[in-house]
Design an enzyme around this catalytic site. Structure first.
Site, PDB file in Angstrom:
ATOM      1  N   ASP A  23      81.746 108.921 154.795  1.00  0.00           N
ATOM      2  CA  ASP A  23      82.803 109.587 155.328  1.00  0.00           C
ATOM      3  C   ASP A  23      82.034 110.555 156.263  1.00  0.00           C
ATOM      4  O   ASP A  23      80.653 110.541 156.474  1.00  0.00           O
ATOM      5  CB  ASP A  23      83.515 110.586 154.114  1.00  0.00           C
ATOM      6  CG  ASP A  23      82.427 111.486 153.486  1.00  0.00           C
ATOM      7  OD1 ASP A  23      81.750 112.147 154.161  1.00  0.00           O
ATOM      8  OD2 ASP A  23      82.416 111.366 152.008  1.00  0.00           O
ATOM      9  N   HIS A  72      73.952 104.594 154.748  1.00  0.00           N
ATOM     10  CA  HIS A  72      75.047 103.474 154.637  1.00  0.00           C
ATOM     11  C   HIS A  72      76.115 103.435 155.678  1.00  0.00           C
ATOM     12  O   HIS A  72      76.999 102.703 155.568  1.00  0.00           O
ATOM     13  CB  HIS A  72      75.769 103.643 153.149  1.00  0.00           C
ATOM     14  CG  HIS A  72      74.790 103.597 151.986  1.00  0.00           C
ATOM     15  ND1 HIS A  72      75.062 104.095 150.775  1.00  0.00           N
ATOM     16  CD2 HIS A  72      73.495 102.919 152.039  1.00  0.00           C
ATOM     17  CE1 HIS A  72      74.014 103.819 149.849  1.00  0.00           C
ATOM     18  NE2 HIS A  72      73.120 103.168 150.641  1.00  0.00           N
ATOM     19  N   CYS A  83      79.019  88.410 167.438  1.00  0.00           N
ATOM     20  CA  CYS A  83      78.302  88.925 168.584  1.00  0.00           C
ATOM     21  C   CYS A  83      77.848  90.322 168.362  1.00  0.00           C
ATOM     22  O   CYS A  83      77.729  90.879 167.092  1.00  0.00           O
ATOM     23  CB  CYS A  83      79.197  88.526 169.775  1.00  0.00           C
ATOM     24  SG  CYS A  83      80.463  89.887 169.923  1.00  0.00           S
TER      25      CYS A  83
HETATM   26  P1  OAD Z   1      78.407 107.374 142.654  1.00  0.00           P
HETATM   27  O1  OAD Z   1      79.713 107.158 142.783  1.00  0.00           O
HETATM   28  O2  OAD Z   1      77.591 106.431 142.086  1.00  0.00           O
HETATM   29  O3  OAD Z   1      77.868 108.953 142.073  1.00  0.00           O
HETATM   30  C1  OAD Z   1      78.656 109.888 142.202  1.00  0.00           C
HETATM   31  C2  OAD Z   1      77.940 111.205 141.511  1.00  0.00           C
HETATM   32  O4  OAD Z   1      78.380 112.339 141.824  1.00  0.00           O
HETATM   33  C3  OAD Z   1      78.020 110.851 139.937  1.00  0.00           C
HETATM   34  O5  OAD Z   1      76.481 111.210 139.471  1.00  0.00           O
HETATM   35  C4  OAD Z   1      78.715 112.178 139.283  1.00  0.00           C
HETATM   36  O6  OAD Z   1      78.581 112.799 138.242  1.00  0.00           O
HETATM   37  C5  OAD Z   1      78.700 113.084 140.612  1.00  0.00           C
HETATM   38  N1  OAD Z   1      79.756 114.067 140.861  1.00  0.00           N
HETATM   39  C6  OAD Z   1      81.087 113.609 140.673  1.00  0.00           C
HETATM   40  N2  OAD Z   1      82.057 114.463 141.003  1.00  0.00           N
HETATM   41  C7  OAD Z   1      81.086 115.696 141.332  1.00  0.00           C
HETATM   42  C8  OAD Z   1      81.387 116.683 142.008  1.00  0.00           C
HETATM   43  N3  OAD Z   1      82.573 117.741 142.149  1.00  0.00           N
HETATM   44  N4  OAD Z   1      80.127 117.825 142.162  1.00  0.00           N
HETATM   45  C9  OAD Z   1      78.938 117.387 142.021  1.00  0.00           C
HETATM   46  N5  OAD Z   1      78.773 115.949 141.530  1.00  0.00           N
HETATM   47  C10 OAD Z   1      79.775 115.109 141.300  1.00  0.00           C
HETATM   48  O7  OAD Z   1      77.901 107.812 144.176  1.00  0.00           O
HETATM   49  P2  OAD Z   1      76.634 107.735 144.890  1.00  0.00           P
HETATM   50  O8  OAD Z   1      75.465 108.004 144.209  1.00  0.00           O
HETATM   51  O9  OAD Z   1      77.100 108.276 146.347  1.00  0.00           O
HETATM   52  O10 OAD Z   1      77.188 102.491 148.302  1.00  0.00           O
HETATM   53  O11 OAD Z   1      76.702 106.031 144.852  1.00  0.00           O
HETATM   54  C11 OAD Z   1      75.569 105.369 145.833  1.00  0.00           C
HETATM   55  C12 OAD Z   1      76.156 104.217 146.647  1.00  0.00           C
HETATM   56  O12 OAD Z   1      76.945 103.143 145.567  1.00  0.00           O
HETATM   57  C13 OAD Z   1      77.395 104.667 147.702  1.00  0.00           C
HETATM   58  O13 OAD Z   1      76.883 104.960 148.811  1.00  0.00           O
HETATM   59  C14 OAD Z   1      78.175 103.277 147.563  1.00  0.00           C
HETATM   60  C15 OAD Z   1      78.422 102.712 146.369  1.00  0.00           C
HETATM   61  O14 OAD Z   1      78.529 101.580 146.267  1.00  0.00           O
HETATM   62  C16 OAD Z   1      77.639 101.823 149.650  1.00  0.00           C
HETATM   63  O15 OAD Z   1      78.759 102.463 150.251  1.00  0.00           O
HETATM   64  C17 OAD Z   1      76.540 101.109 150.252  1.00  0.00           C
HETATM   65 ZN    ZN Z   2      82.177  89.353 168.884  1.00  0.00          ZN
END
Ligand code: OAD
Ligand code: ZN
Length: 249
Positions: free
Chosen positions: A106, A121, A132
Site C-alpha cells: 500500500d 515487496h 517484455c
Molecule cells: P502479517 O499479516 O503476516 O502479520 C501482521 C502482523 O501485524 C501480525 O504480527 C499481527 O499481530 C500484527 N497486527 C495486526 N493488527 C495490528 C495493529 N492494529 N497494530 C499492530 N500490529 C498489528 O503481515 P506481514 O508481516 O507484513 O507478502 O507479512 C509479510 C508478507 O507476507 C507480506 O508483505 C505479504 C505477505 O504474504 C507479499 O506481499 C510478498
Molecule cells: Zn510486453
C-alpha cells in the site's frame, strides 16, 4: 517492566538514537482498514496464497489473480494513513528517523509524507509485462482484466513480489545498509514470518541495534525485542507522540 516503563524505555531509545530505522508490515495499516495476511482476520485465512500470490497462480488463472488485486486496490485506494504512519513521517521530518523499510504494497507511508521509503515487496500500483520490459504506474484498478501490454500484447501483472520470487536487489541492498547502520530499529506490525524480509530486524540486532517492537501480539521478532509495546500501532503511536510531545496533524 511495566507498560509505563516500556514506554519510557522506548522514548529514551528514540530520543538518544543516532540512526533510527523503522521496519513495517501489514499490521501498521490494519487500523486504516487494510486486512493483514496472518492472524485471526488475515487474508490467508480466507484465501490460499498459492492460488493468488505466486507466478504459477498467475499462469494458471490470471483473471482470478487480477480480481483479487483489484479488490485490494479498491480498499487501498480509499485507505488513509493512521497515527502510526504519521508518527514515522513526523520523526523523519524532525531528523530522528532515517529510513522506513516496509513490506507493504500500500502507499500509506507515502500518503503520510514519508520520504526515504524502501519497499521490499513493491507497490500495488506498479504493473509490468510478463514478457517484455514494459512497466507502468496506475492509480485505479484496470477496467478490463487481465490487462494486456501495449508493446507486445502479453499479459500485464501486478508489479509486486510474489512467493518464490526474489526481492528487488536495489531495495534489498538499501535495506541491509540501513539496518546495518541502525542503532535503534522500530518494528511495527509484522509477523516476521516471510523471509528474506523478516531477516531485517535480525541484521539490525546483530549490528548492535536495540529493537523496539509494536504489535498486538508477540511475533517472530519478539525474542530479539528490547522493548515490546503491546497494542494497536495507531494507539501506541498516539501514546508515544503525547509522551514525546509531538503533534500529529
Ligand atoms: P502479517 O499479516 O503476516 O502479520 C501482521 C502482523 O501485524 C501480525 O504480527 C499481527 O499481530 C500484527 N497486527 C495486526 N493488527 C495490528 C495493529 N492494529 N497494530 C499492530 N500490529 C498489528 O503481515 P506481514 O508481516 O507484513 O507478502 O507479512 C509479510 C508478507 O507476507 C507480506 O508483505 C505479504 C505477505 O504474504 C507479499 O506481499 C510478498
Ligand atoms: Zn510486453
Amino acid at each position: 517492566m511495566s507498560i509505563m516503563e516500556m514506554y519510557r524505555a522506548a522514548i529514551k531509545l528514540i530520543r538518544d538514537s543516532r540512526h533510527l530505522v523503522a521496519f513495517t508490515g501489514a499490521g501498521i495499516s490494519a487500523e486504516s482498514g487494510i486486512p493483514t495476511f496472518r492472524g485471526r482476520d488475515g487474508l490467508w485465512k480466507r484465501f490460499r496464497a498459492e492460488d493468488l500470490a505466486t507466478p504459477q497462480a498467475f499462469k494458471r488463472n490470471p483473471k482470478l489473480v487480477w480480481k483479487w488485486y483489484c479488490w485490494r486496490m479498491n480498499i487501498i485506494k480509499k485507505a488513509k494513513p493512521n497515527p502510526s504512519h504519521k508518527l514515522l513521517s513526523k520523526l523523519e521530518e524532525m531528523g530522528i528517523l532515517k529510513a522506513i523499510i516496509t513490506q507493504n504494497v500500500d502507499d500509506l507511508h507515502l500518503k503520510a509524507g514519508s520520504k526515504n521509503l524502501i519497499r521490499l515487496h513493491g507497490s500495488i500500483w506498479n504493473i509490468k509485462c510478463i514478457e517484455c520490459d514494459y512497466t507502468d504506474r496506475i492509480d485505479s484498478p484496470p477496467k478490463e482484466i487481465p490487462p494486456r501490454c501495449p508493446k507486445c500484447n502479453s499479459l500485464l501483472r501486478p508489479g509486486v513480489v510474489w512467493f518464490g520470487e526474489p526481492l528487488p536487489p536495489s531495495e534489498w541492498s538499501k535495506a541491509v545498509e540501513e539496518s546495518t547502520k541502525a542503532d535503534v530499529m522500530l518494528v511495527i506490525g509484522t509477523s516476521g514470518m516471510v523471509a528474506p524480509a523478516s531477516n531485517i530486524p535480525y541484521i539490525a540486532k546483530s549490528s548492535g541495534a536495540s529493537i523496539i517492537e509494536i504489535n498486538i501480539e508477540p511475533s517472530m521478532i519478539t525474542p530479539i525485542a528490547d522493548v515490546f509495546l503491546k497494542g494497536k500501532a495507531g494507539e501506541v503511536a498516539l501514546n508515544l507522540s503525547k509522551l514525546i510531545e509531538i503533534q500529529l496533524q
